[in-house]
Design an enzyme around this catalytic site. Structure first.
Site, PDB file in Angstrom:
ATOM      1  N   TYR A 262      -6.150 -22.267 -18.551  1.00 13.19           N
ATOM      2  CA  TYR A 262      -5.882 -23.622 -19.012  1.00 13.19           C
ATOM      3  C   TYR A 262      -4.523 -24.103 -18.500  1.00 13.19           C
ATOM      4  O   TYR A 262      -4.378 -25.201 -17.965  1.00 13.19           O
ATOM      5  CB  TYR A 262      -5.923 -23.678 -20.538  1.00 13.19           C
ATOM      6  CG  TYR A 262      -5.368 -24.961 -21.118  1.00 13.19           C
ATOM      7  CD1 TYR A 262      -6.170 -26.093 -21.205  1.00 13.19           C
ATOM      8  CD2 TYR A 262      -4.040 -25.049 -21.536  1.00 13.19           C
ATOM      9  CE1 TYR A 262      -5.657 -27.281 -21.710  1.00 13.19           C
ATOM     10  CE2 TYR A 262      -3.526 -26.227 -22.037  1.00 13.19           C
ATOM     11  CZ  TYR A 262      -4.342 -27.336 -22.124  1.00 13.19           C
ATOM     12  OH  TYR A 262      -3.831 -28.507 -22.614  1.00 13.19           O
ATOM     13  N   ASP A 297     -13.509 -25.618 -22.521  1.00 12.02           N
ATOM     14  CA  ASP A 297     -13.956 -26.974 -22.847  1.00 12.02           C
ATOM     15  C   ASP A 297     -13.228 -28.022 -22.025  1.00 12.02           C
ATOM     16  O   ASP A 297     -13.784 -29.086 -21.725  1.00 12.02           O
ATOM     17  CB  ASP A 297     -13.732 -27.244 -24.336  1.00 12.02           C
ATOM     18  CG  ASP A 297     -12.320 -26.921 -24.779  1.00 12.02           C
ATOM     19  OD1 ASP A 297     -11.530 -27.856 -24.946  1.00 12.02           O
ATOM     20  OD2 ASP A 297     -12.002 -25.737 -24.943  1.00 12.02           O
ATOM     21  N   LYS A 369     -15.825 -20.963 -29.953  1.00  6.97           N
ATOM     22  CA  LYS A 369     -15.185 -22.240 -30.293  1.00  6.97           C
ATOM     23  C   LYS A 369     -15.945 -23.354 -29.587  1.00  6.97           C
ATOM     24  O   LYS A 369     -15.967 -23.434 -28.361  1.00  6.97           O
ATOM     25  CB  LYS A 369     -13.727 -22.239 -29.849  1.00  6.97           C
ATOM     26  CG  LYS A 369     -12.995 -23.554 -30.145  1.00  6.97           C
ATOM     27  CD  LYS A 369     -11.697 -23.691 -29.367  1.00  6.97           C
ATOM     28  CE  LYS A 369     -11.944 -23.918 -27.895  1.00  6.97           C
ATOM     29  NZ  LYS A 369     -10.738 -24.327 -27.147  1.00  6.97           N
TER      30      LYS A 369
END
Length: 519
Positions: A262, A297, A369
């Site tokens: 990320y 995500d 998640k």
């Protein structure tokens, strides 16, 4: 038996490539430390506070050693030696360094066996404090019981920790199970951790140890009133990843956003720096019983969620293997994914359902998640409520665990208390009325969803094979994740990467790894 028709041989092939990728990358990680890792050692040794100018004392000590070319054997060695030579505690040593009265590299070096014993004793003392936090969490969960089904996860982000506490307690009373105090914009790029309680932030609140302490106490108070354990989440991605992980362990946080990929892709943090930082941060989180959340995500808010679904699975598999190397069990791997396909895509719900079921079956023990629709939220609150309802349905049908609630006012403003209440009501209604729906359905053997899963898995195997051949660093340079290219020797923080020298010691790796078993 797989409900979605998973080809288990393909899954194991993909996992084998991911394991090889992680192990090859770990060879670089094992040969290096960073300024953040060494500052974390300082913090775990008990160094805290700031100078009159506001510079954190862990930064002072590490910069002192780095300027003298001494970080290659680790801060722990110099600190333990200084304590033995001066009779000061670790905090006192740091304060003397900050005042310019002590040069750690010029002190006589004592008996190395005694220095090692001192380091180990310090590490054991801190480990015991973290162990007590973990035991306290376990006791509260034993007393209150843990929630079956998805955890309702909401974000609080006023910028002012005292206002956050008010909102967090309100969310807990409305039914939230996990409170995430989202970190202020840009903090991931700071190469130091701010100090004390903070009342200003943009898009979030500063992650500081005092803010962690205040929010933990507030949620414990709310949990006692409600008869539930309320989990606290924050972010330990960024340039201070292991430091914030240590602060979270010391203040009993429960969930941490913790993903090097990320930071590389979306914050332009140097890949070498953050992968070394990630290893220590995950070692800490594993020992502390903290669930990590990974950031796959975010790929889907950048790249197309339908076309690039295989990159999410590839990243999840790589993250799983990195987590294993750091001692994290599957039960602490909150691997991320999201409901982010274009609502105009025909049969989009079926594709989302297939993707979520695939993730659930490939990672059966992980508290996955699952993130709500954001990219295609338009400000139409009525349509937004429907999009969030479909997202909620996928969660309960496929057994997702950490469920970030979608807000009907996404793309309009920071959520009001009432927005959170509506989101919680929506999820609770669907989770109750569809509680066992997932156990009642089957997937058509030659249907669209089974074929979709097979296609995504096939593309994942191909991608991981390429990454295994090229190496993770080269893969990130060529933009195979989210279409974002990052140079190996570019980005923020590279100057903080240091090659370990013979005799390097970090006693916390040994202490936090003792007795663990990796698959």
């Amino acid at each position: 038996m797989s409900k979605i028709g998973l080809d288990r041989k393909k899954v194991e092939e993909a996992r084998g490539y991911a394991r090889s990728i992680a192990k090859k990358t770990q060879e670089f990680v094992d040969r290096h430390t960073t300024v953040a890792v060494e500052r974390t050692v300082c913090r775990l040794f008990g160094i805290d506070g700031v100078t009159a100018e506001g510079v954190p004392l862990p930064n002072i000590v590490v910069e002192h050693l780095q300027e003298r070319g001494a970080l290659g054997i680790g801060a722990a060695f110099y600190l333990a030696n200084a304590m033995l030579q001066t009779g000061l505690g670790c905090q006192g040593v740091a304060e003397e360094v900050a005042e310019g009265r002590l040069d750690l590299t010029r002190l006589p070096v004592g008996d190395r066996f005694e220095i090692t014993l001192k380091m180990e004793a310090m590490a054991k003392e801190t480990a015991q404090r973290i162990r007590e936090n973990r035991n306290a969490r376990d006791e509260m969960l034993k007393t209150y019981g843990d929630k079956e089904g998805p955890y309702l996860y909401v974000i609080v982000a006023t910028g002012n920790i005292h206002e956050d506490i008010v909102q967090a307690k309100a969310a807990a009373k409305q039914g939230a199970d996990v409170i995430a105090v989202i970190r202020t914009t840009g903090q991931s790029l700071l190469d130091y951790v701010p100090y004390g309680a903070t009342t200003e932030g943009f898009g979030g609140t500063m992650a500081t140890q005092e803010n962690f302490r205040l929010m933990r106490a507030a949620l414990d108070e709310a949990g006692q009133e409600l008869g539930r354990y309320i989990r606290l989440c924050n972010y330990c991605s960024g340039l201070c990843m292991p430091e914030i992980a240590a602060m979270g362990a010391l203040e009993r946080l429960d969930v941490m956003l913790n993903d090097a990929l990320y930071g590389i892709l979306f914050r332009d943090i140097n890949m070498k720096r953050t992968l070394v930082d990630q290893y220590f941060s995950r070692t800490i989180n594993g020992f502390a019983g903290i669930i990590i959340n990974t950031g796959e995500d975010n790929y889907l808010t950048t790249a197309d969620a339908f076309e690039e679904a295989h990159t999410v699975l590839a990243s999840q598999l790589i993250n799983e293997q990195f987590a294993f190397l750091a001692g994290l069990p599957e039960e602490q791997m909150g691997l991320g994914h999201a409901f982010e396909m274009d609502p105009t895509l025909k049969n989009g719900f079926l594709y989302e359902l297939a993707q979520a079921q695939m993730a659930r079956e490939i990672f059966p023990k992980a508290p996955l998640k699952y993130m709500p629709p954001t990219k295609f939220m338009t400000g139409d609150i009525f349509k937004g409520q429907v999009q969030n309802a479909l997202f909620n349905m996928v969660t309960i049908m496929t057994g997702q665990k950490i469920h970030l609630l979608g807000m009907l006012t996404e793309a309009i403003h920071t959520p009001f208390l009432s927005d959170r209440a509506l989101a919680i009501d929506n999820a609770q209604y669907i989770f109750n009325t569809m509680a066992d729906f997932g156990e009642e359905i089957q997937f058509k053997a030659d249907g669209l969803m089974v074929k979709r899963v097979d296609s995504v898995l096939e593309e994942t195997v191909k991608l991981l094979k390429v990454i295994e051949e090229e190496g993770l660093f080269r893969t990130l340079e060529t933009g195979k994740f989210a279409g974002i290219k990052r140079p190996q020797d570019g980005g923020k923080g590279l100057e903080g990467v240091i090659a370990k020298e013979a005799g390097y010691q970090n006693p916390f790796f040994l202490e936090f790894s003792a007795g663990r078993k990796n698959p």
